[in-house]
Design a protein around this motif. Structure first.
Motif, PDB file in Angstrom:
ATOM      1  N   GLU A  25      -1.286 -58.221  29.963  1.00 44.31           N
ATOM      2  CA  GLU A  25       0.052 -57.644  29.921  1.00 44.31           C
ATOM      3  C   GLU A  25       0.682 -57.785  28.523  1.00 44.31           C
ATOM      4  O   GLU A  25       1.500 -56.965  28.124  1.00 44.31           O
ATOM      5  N   ARG A  26       0.278 -58.789  27.780  1.00 47.26           N
ATOM      6  CA  ARG A  26       0.824 -59.056  26.435  1.00 47.26           C
ATOM      7  C   ARG A  26       0.079 -58.316  25.316  1.00 47.26           C
ATOM      8  O   ARG A  26       0.504 -58.366  24.162  1.00 47.26           O
ATOM      9  N   TYR A  27      -1.009 -57.641  25.606  1.00 48.91           N
ATOM     10  CA  TYR A  27      -1.789 -56.972  24.569  1.00 48.91           C
ATOM     11  C   TYR A  27      -0.961 -56.067  23.657  1.00 48.91           C
ATOM     12  O   TYR A  27      -1.163 -56.087  22.444  1.00 48.91           O
ATOM     13  N   PRO A  28      -0.022 -55.273  24.192  1.00 51.94           N
ATOM     14  CA  PRO A  28       0.756 -54.421  23.277  1.00 51.94           C
ATOM     15  C   PRO A  28       1.565 -55.217  22.243  1.00 51.94           C
ATOM     16  O   PRO A  28       1.928 -54.673  21.199  1.00 51.94           O
ATOM     17  N   GLU A  29       1.819 -56.488  22.497  1.00 50.71           N
ATOM     18  CA  GLU A  29       2.588 -57.315  21.565  1.00 50.71           C
ATOM     19  C   GLU A  29       1.786 -57.716  20.326  1.00 50.71           C
ATOM     20  O   GLU A  29       2.375 -57.997  19.288  1.00 50.71           O
ATOM     21  N   VAL A  34      -2.824 -50.683  20.584  1.00 50.80           N
ATOM     22  CA  VAL A  34      -2.461 -50.672  22.004  1.00 50.80           C
ATOM     23  C   VAL A  34      -0.976 -50.291  22.082  1.00 50.80           C
ATOM     24  O   VAL A  34      -0.112 -51.060  21.695  1.00 50.80           O
ATOM     25  N   ILE A  35      -0.718 -49.104  22.558  1.00 48.53           N
ATOM     26  CA  ILE A  35       0.647 -48.572  22.606  1.00 48.53           C
ATOM     27  C   ILE A  35       1.360 -48.994  23.885  1.00 48.53           C
ATOM     28  O   ILE A  35       2.527 -49.358  23.862  1.00 48.53           O
ATOM     29  N   ASP A  50      -4.268 -49.935  33.204  1.00 53.36           N
ATOM     30  CA  ASP A  50      -4.327 -48.680  32.471  1.00 53.36           C
ATOM     31  C   ASP A  50      -3.778 -48.970  31.082  1.00 53.36           C
ATOM     32  O   ASP A  50      -2.729 -49.605  30.949  1.00 53.36           O
ATOM     33  N   MET A  51      -4.473 -48.490  30.059  1.00 48.07           N
ATOM     34  CA  MET A  51      -4.069 -48.761  28.689  1.00 48.07           C
ATOM     35  C   MET A  51      -3.995 -47.461  27.910  1.00 48.07           C
ATOM     36  O   MET A  51      -4.840 -46.579  28.083  1.00 48.07           O
ATOM     37  N   ILE A  52      -2.974 -47.339  27.059  1.00 49.46           N
ATOM     38  CA  ILE A  52      -2.874 -46.217  26.132  1.00 49.46           C
ATOM     39  C   ILE A  52      -3.096 -46.775  24.736  1.00 49.46           C
ATOM     40  O   ILE A  52      -2.415 -47.717  24.318  1.00 49.46           O
ATOM     41  N   VAL A  53      -4.075 -46.208  24.047  1.00 52.39           N
ATOM     42  CA  VAL A  53      -4.355 -46.593  22.672  1.00 52.39           C
ATOM     43  C   VAL A  53      -4.109 -45.383  21.778  1.00 52.39           C
ATOM     44  O   VAL A  53      -4.284 -44.236  22.202  1.00 52.39           O
ATOM     45  N   GLY A  54      -3.672 -45.661  20.565  1.00 55.71           N
ATOM     46  CA  GLY A  54      -3.388 -44.569  19.647  1.00 55.71           C
ATOM     47  C   GLY A  54      -3.720 -44.940  18.226  1.00 55.71           C
ATOM     48  O   GLY A  54      -3.642 -46.100  17.826  1.00 55.71           O
ATOM     49  N   PHE A  55      -4.120 -43.907  17.469  1.00 59.38           N
ATOM     50  CA  PHE A  55      -4.442 -44.110  16.067  1.00 59.38           C
ATOM     51  C   PHE A  55      -4.279 -42.783  15.352  1.00 59.38           C
ATOM     52  O   PHE A  55      -4.874 -41.778  15.759  1.00 59.38           O
TER      53      PHE A  55
END
Length: 159
Positions: A25-29, A34-35, A50-55
């Motif tokens: 749950e803390r990964y976006p931090e 990790v958006i 579910d994870m949204i990643v962006g670059f």
């Protein structure tokens, strides 16, 4: 198809590293790219997220299952998204004198040739940045809690 295995010895316990890796749950931090992240379910032995990643303007979402075997192993298996497959494994083993050995492996392939080409070009740099983010997070969370000697000076667990 990028695949990577790395081993590090860190001055933190296997339990601490297990807790850090399974706190998805803390990964976006702290994890680059990790958006957003949504936990669908979470228990002592398994989580689904579910994870949204962006670059650089590209965004993709995917779902994965996180298998937890406290405090030794975390295995991430792919459910769905833009990849053909994804497997990620973390293994934690105490080392003599304190700390733990962290074995990390990731193996994945994208369905899209464009993403596969981008991943191939940037894989090593992205992986180094991601591993550094986990190490920095461990330092941020646990470095202050390392053993203190009787004279009040910090004492590293790694000797």
């Amino acid at each position: 198809m990028p695949r990577h295995h790395e081993t590090r010895v860190l001055p933190y316990s296997d339990e601490q590293m297990f807790a850090l890796v399974t706190d998805i749950e803390r990964y976006p931090e702290f994890l680059p790219w990790v958006i957003a992240l949504r936990i669908r379910s979470d228990s002592e032995h398994e989580a689904v997220a579910d994870m949204i990643v962006g670059f650089k303007g590209l965004r993709e979402s995917f779902s994965c299952r996180v298998h937890k075997d406290r405090p030794r192993t975390v295995t991430v298996s792919y459910i769905d998204g833009p990849m053909r497959h994804l497997r990620n494994e973390w293994q934690f083993a105490p080392v003599e004198g304190g700390g733990c050995r962290v074995d990390f492996m990731v193996d994945f392939a994208f369905r899209s040739r464009m993403f596969e080409a981008l991943a191939g070009q940037m894989f090593d740099k992205a992986l180094r940045k991601m591993i550094a983010a986990f190490e920095t997070r461990a330092d941020d969370l646990y470095a202050a809690g390392r053993a203190m000697s009787s004279d009040g000076r910090s004492s590293s667990l790694s000797g």
